[in-house]
Design a protein around this motif. Structure first.
Motif, mmCIF file in Angstrom:
data_model
loop_
_atom_site.group_PDB
_atom_site.id
_atom_site.type_symbol
_atom_site.label_atom_id
_atom_site.label_comp_id
_atom_site.label_asym_id
_atom_site.label_seq_id
_atom_site.Cartn_x
_atom_site.Cartn_y
_atom_site.Cartn_z
ATOM 1 N N MET A 112 0.844 -1.199 0.000
ATOM 2 C CA MET A 112 0.000 0.000 0.000
ATOM 3 C C MET A 112 0.878 1.248 0.000
ATOM 4 O O MET A 112 1.978 1.245 0.539
ATOM 5 C CB MET A 112 -0.915 -0.004 1.235
ATOM 6 N N LEU A 113 0.387 2.334 -0.610
ATOM 7 C CA LEU A 113 1.127 3.599 -0.631
ATOM 8 C C LEU A 113 1.370 4.097 0.784
ATOM 9 O O LEU A 113 0.566 3.861 1.689
ATOM 10 C CB LEU A 113 0.316 4.650 -1.401
ATOM 11 N N ASP A 114 2.494 4.825 0.969
ATOM 12 C CA ASP A 114 2.760 5.389 2.293
ATOM 13 C C ASP A 114 2.215 6.805 2.422
ATOM 14 O O ASP A 114 2.551 7.532 3.346
ATOM 15 C CB ASP A 114 4.261 5.349 2.607
ATOM 16 N N GLU A 115 1.385 7.204 1.450
ATOM 17 C CA GLU A 115 0.729 8.516 1.540
ATOM 18 C C GLU A 115 -0.625 8.470 0.839
ATOM 19 O O GLU A 115 -0.887 7.595 0.009
ATOM 20 C CB GLU A 115 1.620 9.608 0.948
ATOM 21 N N ILE A 116 -1.484 9.417 1.215
ATOM 22 C CA ILE A 116 -2.789 9.554 0.562
ATOM 23 C C ILE A 116 -2.632 10.637 -0.499
ATOM 24 O O ILE A 116 -2.314 11.784 -0.169
ATOM 25 C CB ILE A 116 -3.880 9.953 1.582
ATOM 26 N N ARG A 117 -2.843 10.272 -1.771
ATOM 27 C CA ARG A 117 -2.644 11.225 -2.867
ATOM 28 C C ARG A 117 -3.982 11.676 -3.431
ATOM 29 O O ARG A 117 -4.790 10.853 -3.869
ATOM 30 C CB ARG A 117 -1.814 10.579 -3.982
ATOM 31 N N ILE A 118 -4.194 12.979 -3.399
ATOM 32 C CA ILE A 118 -5.434 13.566 -3.913
ATOM 33 C C ILE A 118 -5.070 14.402 -5.134
ATOM 34 O O ILE A 118 -4.187 15.273 -5.043
ATOM 35 C CB ILE A 118 -6.108 14.460 -2.844
ATOM 36 N N LYS A 119 -5.746 14.157 -6.247
ATOM 37 C CA LYS A 119 -5.460 14.922 -7.466
ATOM 38 C C LYS A 119 -6.674 15.727 -7.880
ATOM 39 O O LYS A 119 -7.786 15.215 -7.918
ATOM 40 C CB LYS A 119 -5.071 13.958 -8.606
ATOM 41 N N LYS A 120 -6.430 17.000 -8.164
ATOM 42 C CA LYS A 120 -7.445 17.908 -8.712
ATOM 43 C C LYS A 120 -8.727 17.942 -7.868
ATOM 44 O O LYS A 120 -9.836 17.768 -8.375
ATOM 45 C CB LYS A 120 -7.804 17.511 -10.156
ATOM 46 N N ALA A 121 -8.580 18.204 -6.563
ATOM 47 C CA ALA A 121 -9.746 18.341 -5.678
ATOM 48 C C ALA A 121 -10.426 19.675 -5.966
ATOM 49 O O ALA A 121 -9.783 20.730 -5.885
ATOM 50 C CB ALA A 121 -9.316 18.260 -4.227
ATOM 51 N N ALA A 122 -11.727 19.619 -6.310
ATOM 52 C CA ALA A 122 -12.445 20.850 -6.683
ATOM 53 C C ALA A 122 -13.786 20.962 -5.974
ATOM 54 O O ALA A 122 -14.690 21.667 -6.435
ATOM 55 C CB ALA A 122 -12.649 20.869 -8.198
ATOM 56 N N GLN A 123 -13.933 20.263 -4.847
ATOM 57 C CA GLN A 123 -15.204 20.313 -4.105
ATOM 58 C C GLN A 123 -15.427 21.725 -3.553
ATOM 59 O O GLN A 123 -14.520 22.324 -2.975
ATOM 60 C CB GLN A 123 -15.152 19.288 -2.958
ATOM 61 N N HIS A 124 -16.633 22.258 -3.747
ATOM 62 C CA HIS A 124 -16.974 23.616 -3.327
ATOM 63 C C HIS A 124 -15.954 24.625 -3.855
ATOM 64 O O HIS A 124 -15.816 24.773 -5.052
ATOM 65 C CB HIS A 124 -17.142 23.695 -1.799
ATOM 66 N N ASN A 125 -15.177 25.290 -2.948
ATOM 67 C CA ASN A 125 -14.281 26.356 -3.435
ATOM 68 C C ASN A 125 -12.839 25.900 -3.643
ATOM 69 O O ASN A 125 -11.953 26.727 -3.859
ATOM 70 C CB ASN A 125 -14.307 27.549 -2.464
ATOM 71 N N LEU A 126 -12.565 24.580 -3.564
ATOM 72 C CA LEU A 126 -11.191 24.102 -3.770
ATOM 73 C C LEU A 126 -10.779 24.315 -5.231
ATOM 74 O O LEU A 126 -11.545 24.021 -6.151
ATOM 75 C CB LEU A 126 -11.083 22.615 -3.398
ATOM 76 N N LYS A 127 -9.555 24.803 -5.426
ATOM 77 C CA LYS A 127 -9.091 25.208 -6.762
ATOM 78 C C LYS A 127 -8.293 24.098 -7.457
ATOM 79 O O LYS A 127 -7.116 24.281 -7.790
ATOM 80 C CB LYS A 127 -8.228 26.474 -6.646
ATOM 81 N N HIS A 128 -8.922 22.932 -7.648
ATOM 82 C CA HIS A 128 -8.282 21.802 -8.346
ATOM 83 C C HIS A 128 -6.890 21.519 -7.773
ATOM 84 O O HIS A 128 -5.899 21.448 -8.507
ATOM 85 C CB HIS A 128 -8.192 22.069 -9.855
ATOM 86 N N ILE A 129 -6.814 21.380 -6.446
ATOM 87 C CA ILE A 129 -5.506 21.222 -5.797
ATOM 88 C C ILE A 129 -5.057 19.764 -5.734
ATOM 89 O O ILE A 129 -5.886 18.860 -5.648
ATOM 90 C CB ILE A 129 -5.498 21.846 -4.374
ATOM 91 N N ASP A 130 -3.755 19.561 -5.788
ATOM 92 C CA ASP A 130 -3.137 18.242 -5.590
ATOM 93 C C ASP A 130 -2.527 18.216 -4.198
ATOM 94 O O ASP A 130 -1.781 19.137 -3.827
ATOM 95 C CB ASP A 130 -2.035 17.995 -6.624
ATOM 96 N N VAL A 131 -2.844 17.183 -3.430
ATOM 97 C CA VAL A 131 -2.349 17.086 -2.050
ATOM 98 C C VAL A 131 -1.815 15.677 -1.805
ATOM 99 O O VAL A 131 -2.425 14.693 -2.232
ATOM 100 C CB VAL A 131 -3.481 17.382 -1.029
ATOM 101 N N ALA A 132 -0.681 15.578 -1.116
ATOM 102 C CA ALA A 132 -0.134 14.280 -0.688
ATOM 103 C C ALA A 132 0.021 14.313 0.827
ATOM 104 O O ALA A 132 0.811 15.098 1.362
ATOM 105 C CB ALA A 132 1.211 14.016 -1.361
ATOM 106 N N LEU A 133 -0.769 13.490 1.526
ATOM 107 C CA LEU A 133 -0.748 13.465 2.991
ATOM 108 C C LEU A 133 -0.105 12.161 3.462
ATOM 109 O O LEU A 133 -0.473 11.080 2.986
ATOM 110 C CB LEU A 133 -2.176 13.552 3.546
ATOM 111 N N PRO A 134 0.864 12.209 4.400
ATOM 112 C CA PRO A 134 1.494 10.966 4.880
ATOM 113 C C PRO A 134 0.502 10.109 5.658
ATOM 114 O O PRO A 134 -0.302 10.621 6.441
ATOM 115 C CB PRO A 134 2.625 11.474 5.780
#
Length: 841
Positions: A1-23
């Motif tokens: 399993m990945l050692d991080e949570i990878r979010i690509k192009k989050a645009a829910q409500h006011n999110l500006k299509h952001i990419d996030v990698a959380l450990p």
């Protein structure tokens, strides 16, 4: 399993299509200004996707019973685990839900009492013992002498199922009839039973007329019944009189037989344990004007508010029944179970149950809730308490590999207890879980393994990543507003001077709940804070006594006011307003415009336009809640709900009005070139510029702008508002009313969901209110607010019975010198850190 949570192009409500990698398996804090998109990322994206994927693994049959979340607006999410959300809104307000049931500690006590409790006779109070088959035969013969009596063997008691196999087995054993839910039926007939309904089934063993020659037949019938039912027998005559007997429990003096003890005998949510008079609610009920059942304040005369049957309340451990145990605060309960003594055989059973109980009570104590009782209803808890109760239940369940998403768990928690909460979150992380916390508390931000700062502003100006990484990376960010406060470059200033009171309001002999006959002086024409650890009596003093007492006196409303001797100085006030933590609405039809009263004024403005007057339109024409002006295809919702079996309901934009909620005739009316639908889609800032010539609209919109809500849209559905936004809208509704200069405003933790910078804006607005001669009283743990107030009343020193006293009172500088006060210890450091800004002013 990945050692991080990878979010690509989050645009829910006011999110500006952001990419996030959380450990993964770390303590992560998401912070940023109110409305910057924290909840959209944490709850509406991360939690929703984790929950959705887990539910998709279930069968189609199981999914139809679960409210499924729609897929978030995101390109992809990788490395996510099944998720659990612990927020402030999802606690049950059902009167049957208690602290004990939510944490499952009460369930453990039910098991303990069923296995090692000592039954007592509910009539005489003597300990109850078992009885022999011979004694049962003699008692039936004596009770039904000369009558025809049915001997029944209970085989199913209040359980769900169809039981066709049971009926088949009974037929093969030669039995002819059974009593199902009180009705005799022949076994040779088809007996259809609803699978999801509870049923009670007794086998008719024999019908005996009790005269001189029937002793042997009765003896055989009782023996057979005891064999079939594992030691229980029911005797019933034609008149409907019944007697229950058991090989286990009987009072020899009152001849009262008790059923074999099971955990459900101690559940007030089961007919086997609930008091038959109040059905386990503890209070009497009545029908309201709409025909709905509502609880009254009158305690049930049968159970005395204990909720259980008298037989269940007669089972004791060390002279205490399960209700009496549930009335003890957690701190006292931990001591009480340490004194329980059992026989060697009972100790083997009890030790395992008590170990689990101690563990869960210990978690509650660590979360600063040692003052709560297991019997306390969840409806009476604050948002912060409710969230920590659910957190205690989750920590007690010891899950692994889960994504926990929490919404400001420090709300309602004194700084003294923050360290314990952080340790608990770290323990949860060390068990192999990922913890994501939406938080503004500085101590929690500094304790995080990874921080994600969203912003830079709120609403449309937010939704972007400002900084991410360990704390050091955040502190080095020049753009981060959060970092500027953490570095001390920006602060909430200490006022240059404290206001002098214009008078005093005094409460004499306050003794409700845990208050210890205290006299409290509240300065009028000033801003004051009531502080103290959780459970010290703050809400009791401010709401149960002060608020209810003033409402009764000023508005002549009859209601129960918290116990106190008298209130002095009330003639100096002509109005009292309380702003609490309850959400503004749960349906999409509720929005900032409707709640604040702004929509009514806006509709009247449209009704006064030349086009509307020519067409004969009134203000109601511009409401999307009534027929006439709204689109009838979607009934003013703007969307249509399509039910999808085994999938989440889909909401599609209405094709007739294109999501604008109104019919084309209504949209033909414009003000400054904008339709009513255009105004609902506008931000507060934009609408203000268009209608500032109208005093009523200008005042309401200006108040929304001043508490930092200029970015929200007027028609934004209430369920999409964050906790902080909802509470500030509630506050602006009160602030938008004309102040009399003799009004008392009561606020319960108004900094809920507020960033450091938003706290500063809020305090400026409250300061203006006080400047007009009004009085503001705040229940608060936030040190930035406490240091800003003119006067502090610090209750304590502890929670529960150890609280309820005034530990310190006076200006923040005076309270900071108090010896016994926990608040003083933290306030002293905050005032010292704020000295430079004060010198500049």
């Amino acid at each position: 399993m990945l050692d991080e949570i990878r979010i690509k192009k989050a645009a829910q409500h006011n999110l500006k299509h952001i990419d996030v990698a959380l450990p993964r398996n770390k303590l992560i804090v998401i912070t940023g200004p109110s409305g910057s998109g924290k909840s959209s990322l944490a709850f509406d994206t991360l939690y929703a996707e984790g929950q959705r994927r887990y539910i998709e693994c279930l069968s189609a049959y199981a999914r139809q019973f679960i409210d499924q979340m729609e897929k978030p607006d995101v390109e992809s999410v990788e490395g996510i685990s099944p998720s659990i959300s612990i927020d402030q809104k999802t606690i049950s307000t059902n009167p049957r839900s208690t602290v004990g049931t939510i944490t499952e500690v009460y369930d453990l006590f039910r098991l303990l009492y069923a296995r090692v409790g000592t039954p007592h006779c509910p009539s005489c109070g003597r300990a109850v013992s078992s009885q022999t088959p011979e004694q049962i035969v003699r008692k039936i013969a004596g009770a039904f002498r000369g009558e025809k009596v049915r001997i029944l063997a209970p085989v199913v008691k209040g359980r769900k199922g169809e039981y066709q196999r049971l009926f088949e087995r009974l037929r093969k054993k030669g039995f002819l009839r059974v009593r199902v839910n009180g009705t005799l039926q022949a076994l040779e007939d088809e007996i259809p039973l609803a699978k999801n309904r509870k049923h009670t089934i007794e086998v008719l063993v024999d019908t005996v007329r009790l005269d001189g020659d029937s002793e042997r037949r009765l003896d055989e019938a009782v023996s057979k019944a005891l064999e079939v039912s594992d030691g229980e027998v029911l005797a019933a005559n034609d008149a409907g009189r019944e007697r229950f007997f058991s090989l286990s429990l009987l009072c020899p003096y009152c001849e009262v037989s008790l059923p074999e003890l099971e955990p459900r005998n101690f559940s007030f949510n089961s007919p086997y344990g609930a008091c038959p008079k109040c059905h386990g609610l503890g209070y009497q009920t009545r029908l309201d004007e709409w025909g709905d059942v509502e609880l009254t304040d009158d305690v049930c005369p049968d159970c005395g508010g204990a909720r259980l049957r008298k037989e269940s309340l007669s089972v004791k451990i060390d002279h205490k029944n399960i209700h009496e145990v549930g009335e003890l605060p957690v701190s006292d309960l931990i001591k009480e179970i340490g004194t329980f003594r059992f026989s060697a055989a009972e100790e083997v059973i009890a030790s395992k149950i008590l170990k689990e109980i101690r563990g869960r009570l210990g978690i509650m104590e660590n979360l600063g809730m040692s003052y709560l009782q297991l019997n306390r209803t969840t409806a009476s808890l604050s948002g912060g308490e409710a969230q920590r109760i659910r957190l205690a239940a989750q920590v007690g369940s010891r899950l692994r590999g889960v994504l926990y998403v929490l919404d400001e768990p420090t709300i309602g928690l004194h700084q003294r207890d923050n360290g314990r909460l952080i340790k608990l979150l770290r323990d949860l992380r060390d068990d192999g879980n990922s913890i994501v916390v939406v938080e503004h508390d500085e101590q929690t931000i500094r304790a995080a393994d990874f921080v994600l700062d969203l912003g830079p502003g709120a609403g449309e100006a937010g939704g972007s990543k400002v900084a991410e990484g360990p704390l050091a990376a955040i502190l080095n960010s020049p753009e981060s507003l959060t970092a500027q406060y953490l570095r001390g470059e920006r602060t909430v200033p200490v006022p240059a001077e404290r206001r002098r009171p214009s008078g005093w309001l005094t409460i004499r002999g306050a003794r409700e709940h845990n208050l210890k006959e205290i006299d409290v002086r509240l300065p009028l024409g000033a801003m004051s804070a009531v502080t103290g650890v959780s459970g010290s009596g703050k809400s009791t003093l401010v709401y149960d006594i002060l608020f209810k007492g003033l409402v009764s006196k000023i508005y002549n409303v009859r209601q129960r006011v918290g116990a106190h001797e008298r209130m002095e100085g009330t003639e100096q006030l002509d109005k009292v307003i309380a702003v609490d933590q309850k959400p503004i609405g749960r349906t999409p039809r509720s929005n900032p415009a409707t709640y604040s009263g702004l929509f009514t004024a806006l509709r009247e403005l449209f009704a006064r336009t030349p086009e509307a007057r020519m067409r004969g339109y009134s203000g109601s024409r511009f409401s999307f809640n009534v027929a006439g002006g709204r689109c009838e295809e979607c009934e003013g919702a703007g969307v249509k709900k399509i039910e999808m079996h085994f999938l989440p309901d889909v909401f599609v934009t209405c094709d007739r009005c294109d999501g604008r909620r109104y019919n084309k005739e209504t949209l033909a009316v414009t003000y400054k070139g904008r339709t009513i639908a255009d105004f609902l889609a506008m931000t507060v800032d934009d609408a203000y510029e268009l209608v500032k010539a109208h005093p009523q609209l200008k005042r309401k919109l200006a108040t929304l702008k001043r508490v930092g809500l200029g970015y929200i849209r007027l028609g934004q559905p209430a369920p999409t508002l964050s906790g902080g936004e909802a509470q500030r809208i509630k506050l602006t509704k009160e602030l938008g009313r004309r102040a009399t200069g003799r009004t008392l405003y009561l606020l319960d933790e108004p900094t809920t969901g507020l960033h450091f910078d938003d706290v500063r804006k809020l305090l400026e607005v409250l300061s203006e209110l006080v400047g007009l001669g009004n009085t503001v009283l705040i229940i608060e743990h936030n040190l930035e607010v406490i240091k800003y107030c003119d006067y502090i009343i610090d209750l304590g020193p502890e929670g529960g019975e150890e609280g309820g006293r005034i530990v310190a009172e006076g200006t923040p500088e005076e309270v900071a010198q108090a010896g016994r006060s926990y608040t003083a210890q933290f306030l002293k450091k905050t005032l010292t850190a704020s000295q430079p800004p004060r010198a500049e002013s």
